[in-house]
Design an enzyme around this catalytic site. Structure first.
Site: not given
Length: 418
Positions: A221, A332
């Protein structure tokens, strides 16, 4: 007289011993803490040039063949791949989608440290870790790694059942796609600087690809993060992250552990992003593209449409080199104060709930996936998910616009999220 000479000799011996210790520590020798090698944390061990940034960072330009990646046992004989071996076929841009994105946001392609210098050819810029207490910590081995989580959307096909997306101490607000084998994912991520309540918490906005079972997944990511435990402050910083086992024992942010191979001398991972968006001000974004090289199976990270920062070698993984099983876009938050009162006040996005009217929230536009056709396109099927909708929520806008958009975020603790 004899006693005086003995004292002088003893002092000389002690002084010499101290000098020897200092020389051993600072001369590039590998250092150990509790039996664990931590020499990869000191980027200045191979620095050929150091640059002082206006924001307080020190950027060390190190020989690219002496970067931390090669401390990984699987990469001892790794040959650096200079660039990807096959270019992605560009999508056809429609007039409406091109104009909207280009006029509403400014893509960031520079960092503040570059105002004071640049790294020479053959080197890469590495942000120096300036926290001396790190080398005294008992957590050296896990430094830069996310706390282990057990989350993966591949097994979750029913939007009404989200147990496999939920994970202890992690809160997500994401748009995801599954059902194919993905070779890449891309997005324009709006850049903010949300509030982070505690030093051991973090918030990210990113593009992520995953493979494997939910309890032992592999992922790569990239995006931006506010992460005091890794960076020592609350600035918004560019990051990459990887794991091969759900962050239990592998992976880390940036170059804080061996793994990611950097090839670009223009971008420093972990360096502050500037400028950033503010309410009622100019919007700023970063364009992140994570993709697999079809010939080497290495996973590359591209920044700002033109700069290939580097890649994760396929040797680090067992599953994802064959392709990712899912792709995610969104935010997140990590905190030990999730799911129970008092909830953390760490924000996601910019700390406000999704705002698709004025865009005053976390958002990702121009979301794309790459499949075997090697053509970037919007996924055929997506669904949005949040595990704490009173704390962090999502809005997916896909109707009546040329290019779908995703809005997400929230303040964390509030009247509905006590």
């Amino acid at each position: 007289m004899i006693l005086l000479q003995m004292v002088k000799r003893f002092c000389s011996y002690v002084l010499g011993y101290k000098v020897l210790v200092i020389l051993l520590v600072t001369s590039g020798q590998k250092t150990f803490v509790d039996g664990r090698k931590v020499n990869h944390l000191s980027s200045n061990r191979h620095a050929v040039k150091s640059i002082q940034s206006e924001d307080g960072d020190i950027i060390d330009c190190i020989d690219k063949y002496k970067q931390p990646a090669f401390d990984h046992p699987a990469l001892r004989n790794h040959i650096i791949q200079v660039q990807q071996t096959m270019a992605t076929k560009r999508e056809a841009k429609t007039k409406s989608s091109t104009n909207r994105n280009e006029q509403s946001s400014i893509t960031l392609t520079s960092q503040m440290w570059t105002k004071n210098g640049s790294c020479p050819e053959g080197t890469i810029p590495v942000r120096r870790i300036q926290n001396p207490s790190l080398l005294k910590s008992n957590y050296v081995e896990g430094y830069g790694r996310k706390k282990p989580s057990f989350s993966h959307p591949v097994k979750q096909l029913n939007p009404d059942e989200h147990q496999n997306l939920q994970q202890p101490n992690h809160s997500k607000a994401i748009l995801l796609t599954i059902g194919y084998i993905y070779s890449g994912a891309k997005g324009d991520i709006k850049v903010w600087n949300p509030y982070v309540e505690s030093d051991d918490e973090y918030t990210t906005s990113r593009v992520c690809l995953l493979s494997g079972p939910y309890y032992d997944y592999e992922s790569v990511e990239s995006g931006w993060a506010v992460n005091p435990s890794v960076y020592g402050d609350r600035k918004t910083r560019l990051y990459v992250y990887w794991t091969a086992d759900g962050s239990k024992t592998t992976g880390c942010f940036d170059l804080t552990c061996p793994g990611f191979v950097q090839t670009s001398k223009e971008i420093a991972l972990g360096a502050a992003i500037y400028p950033i968006s503010v309410p009622s001000g100019l919007p700023y974004q970063i364009t992140i593209y994570v993709f697999k090289d079809p010939n080497t199976s290495n996973w590359w990270v591209q920044y700002g449409e033109r700069i290939n920062i580097g890649y994760w070698p396929h040797e680090l993984f067992s599953l994802i080199p064959s392709g990712a099983e899912s792709a995610e876009w969104g935010g997140e938050v990590y905190s030990s104060k999730l799911g129970r009162p008092p909830h953390t006040a760490t924000g996601m996005g910019n700390g406000r709930f999704p705002d698709y009217v004025f865009g005053n929230s976390g958002s990702i536009r121009r979301m794309r996936i790459l499949d075997n056709s090697r053509i970037l396109r919007f996924p055929e099927w997506v669904f949005s998910f949040t595990d704490e909708y009173n704390c962090y929520n999502v809005i997916y806008v896909g109707d009546y616009i040329e290019d779908p958009e995703f809005y997400f975020g929230g303040p964390g603790r509030n009247d509905l999220c006590p």
